[in-house]
Design a protein around this motif. Structure first.
Motif, short mmCIF file in Angstrom:
data_model
loop_
_atom_site.label_atom_id
_atom_site.label_comp_id
_atom_site.label_asym_id
_atom_site.label_seq_id
_atom_site.Cartn_x
_atom_site.Cartn_y
_atom_site.Cartn_z
N SER A 123 15.76 21.57 45.14
CA SER A 123 16.33 22.57 44.27
C SER A 123 16.01 22.22 42.83
O SER A 123 16.10 21.06 42.43
CB SER A 123 17.85 22.63 44.47
OG SER A 123 18.43 23.58 43.62
N GLN A 124 15.65 23.24 42.04
CA GLN A 124 15.39 23.02 40.61
C GLN A 124 16.23 23.99 39.79
O GLN A 124 16.48 25.13 40.20
CB GLN A 124 13.88 23.17 40.30
CG GLN A 124 13.21 24.41 40.82
CD GLN A 124 13.19 25.59 39.87
OE1 GLN A 124 13.61 25.49 38.71
NE2 GLN A 124 12.71 26.73 40.36
N ASN A 125 16.65 23.51 38.61
CA ASN A 125 17.53 24.32 37.76
C ASN A 125 16.85 24.78 36.48
O ASN A 125 17.52 25.01 35.46
CB ASN A 125 18.80 23.53 37.44
CG ASN A 125 18.52 22.26 36.65
OD1 ASN A 125 17.37 21.95 36.36
ND2 ASN A 125 19.55 21.52 36.32
N GLU A 167 14.71 31.89 47.67
CA GLU A 167 15.30 31.96 46.34
C GLU A 167 14.40 31.18 45.40
O GLU A 167 13.74 30.23 45.82
CB GLU A 167 16.69 31.32 46.33
CG GLU A 167 17.66 31.87 47.32
CD GLU A 167 18.87 30.95 47.43
OE1 GLU A 167 19.90 31.27 46.81
OE2 GLU A 167 18.75 29.90 48.08
N LYS A 168 14.45 31.55 44.13
CA LYS A 168 13.56 30.91 43.16
C LYS A 168 13.84 29.42 43.03
O LYS A 168 12.93 28.62 42.87
CB LYS A 168 13.72 31.59 41.80
CG LYS A 168 12.59 31.32 40.84
CD LYS A 168 12.75 32.21 39.62
CE LYS A 168 11.53 32.12 38.73
NZ LYS A 168 11.62 33.01 37.57
N ARG A 169 15.10 29.02 43.11
CA ARG A 169 15.44 27.64 42.84
C ARG A 169 15.23 26.69 44.01
O ARG A 169 15.17 25.48 43.83
CB ARG A 169 16.89 27.55 42.36
CG ARG A 169 17.91 28.00 43.38
CD ARG A 169 19.32 27.97 42.80
NE ARG A 169 19.73 26.60 42.52
CZ ARG A 169 20.17 26.19 41.33
NH1 ARG A 169 20.23 27.02 40.32
NH2 ARG A 169 20.54 24.95 41.16
N ASN A 170 15.11 27.20 45.22
CA ASN A 170 15.07 26.34 46.40
C ASN A 170 13.74 26.42 47.15
O ASN A 170 13.18 27.52 47.33
CB ASN A 170 16.19 26.71 47.37
CG ASN A 170 17.56 26.47 46.78
OD1 ASN A 170 17.76 25.51 46.06
ND2 ASN A 170 18.49 27.36 47.09
N SER A 199 8.11 20.95 40.50
CA SER A 199 8.16 22.33 40.03
C SER A 199 7.62 22.43 38.62
O SER A 199 7.61 21.45 37.86
CB SER A 199 9.61 22.87 40.07
OG SER A 199 10.38 22.31 39.03
N ARG A 212 10.56 30.10 50.80
CA ARG A 212 11.00 30.28 49.40
C ARG A 212 11.74 31.61 49.33
O ARG A 212 11.20 32.64 48.95
CB ARG A 212 9.78 30.28 48.47
CG ARG A 212 10.17 30.30 47.00
CD ARG A 212 10.25 28.95 46.41
NE ARG A 212 10.63 28.95 45.02
CZ ARG A 212 9.77 29.02 44.00
NH1 ARG A 212 8.46 29.14 44.25
NH2 ARG A 212 10.19 28.97 42.75
N ASN A 251 14.49 27.37 36.36
CA ASN A 251 13.93 28.71 36.52
C ASN A 251 12.40 28.68 36.64
O ASN A 251 11.72 29.60 36.18
CB ASN A 251 14.35 29.62 35.35
CG ASN A 251 14.22 31.10 35.72
OD1 ASN A 251 14.49 31.49 36.85
ND2 ASN A 251 13.81 31.92 34.76
N HIS A 252 11.89 27.62 37.26
CA HIS A 252 10.45 27.50 37.44
C HIS A 252 9.95 28.41 38.56
O HIS A 252 10.62 28.58 39.58
CB HIS A 252 10.09 26.05 37.77
CG HIS A 252 10.15 25.15 36.60
ND1 HIS A 252 10.07 23.77 36.71
CD2 HIS A 252 10.26 25.40 35.28
CE1 HIS A 252 10.13 23.23 35.50
NE2 HIS A 252 10.25 24.20 34.63
#
Lengths: 112, 114
Positions: A24-26, A70-73, A93, A68, A28-29
């Motif tokens: 998970s990234q926070n 969702e964008k974050r996961n 990311s 993929r 917005n990549h």
């Protein structure tokens, strides 16, 4: 804090038991990818995703799946793990694919 | 097939020295080149990214150069400190396939002794 989070960090499991490594990234990549790192072979890309619902194979995709939704996961799925998938895995990311990539702290998988 | 080589594989220097790490690649058709550091038990940290049209990039005590035609890059570290001890990885991004597919060298393990 901007970060890429992988779970679990360590996992020992047995051949054939399905497992999922989450990422998970926070930031917005749009671009996310998975690498594995092996002694003597270095880091190699497994799968990548340009954006939601867009994924493609990297250099060593055999035995892995990704999604993929969702964008974050960007989870990495091993449907039937085998000992040759014992490795250190990194999720990365970036905002765009040609921009600096941010890496997670890694997941060490041991498949017995 | 792109191959990335880093020399030396390991380097030990006393604190305060200036040092150069080398990276070479076989296919000059790259989009960019990145230098990372990897600390034990940690992921990779991006240090510098040089676009193929650039010759060098600087960040603090770090300077990276790129000579695309000869397939070479160097990472210069000035006034090295014990905190610089880590493995340094060079990676290139090519035009074919995903530009985000980084092809990595095997790294130079740097040890800076107090």
């Amino acid at each position: 804090e901007a970060q890429v989070t992988q779970n679990p960090r360590y996992l020992i499991t047995v051949t054939g038991k399905k497992l999922t490594v989450t990422c998970s990234q926070n930031m917005n990549h749009e671009y996310m990818s998975w690498y594995r790192q092996d002694p003597g072979l270095g880091l190699r890309q497994i799968y990548y995703s340009m954006n939601v619902e867009v994924t493609d194979k990297g250099d060593v995709p055999e035995g892995y799946k990704v999604s993929r939704k969702e964008k974050r996961n960007f989870p990495l799925i091993l449907e039937s793990p085998s000992p040759n998938q014992t490795s250190l895995y990194f999720c990365a990311s970036s905002y765009r694919e040609y921009q600096p990539q941010h890496f997670g702290d890694g997941t060490r998988l041991s498949i017995l | 097939k792109q191959e990335v080589t880093q020399i030396p594989a390991a380097l030990s220097v006393p604190e305060g020295e200036n040092l150069v790490l080398n990276c070479s690649f076989t296919d000059s058709a790259i989009y960019n080149l990145q230098w990372f550091r990897q600390d034990p038990g940690k992921g990779l940290t991006s240090l510098l990214l040089i676009q193929s049209s650039q010759r060098e990039q600087t960040s603090g005590r770090l300077n990276a150069s790129l000579d695309k035609s000869s397939g070479r890059s160097t990472l210069y570290i000035a006034a090295s400190q014990p905190g610089d001890s880590a493995t340094y990885l060079c990676a290139v991004s090519g035009y074919g396939g995903s530009q985000g597919n980084l092809i990595f060298g095997k790294g130079t393990k740097l040890s800076v002794k107090p």
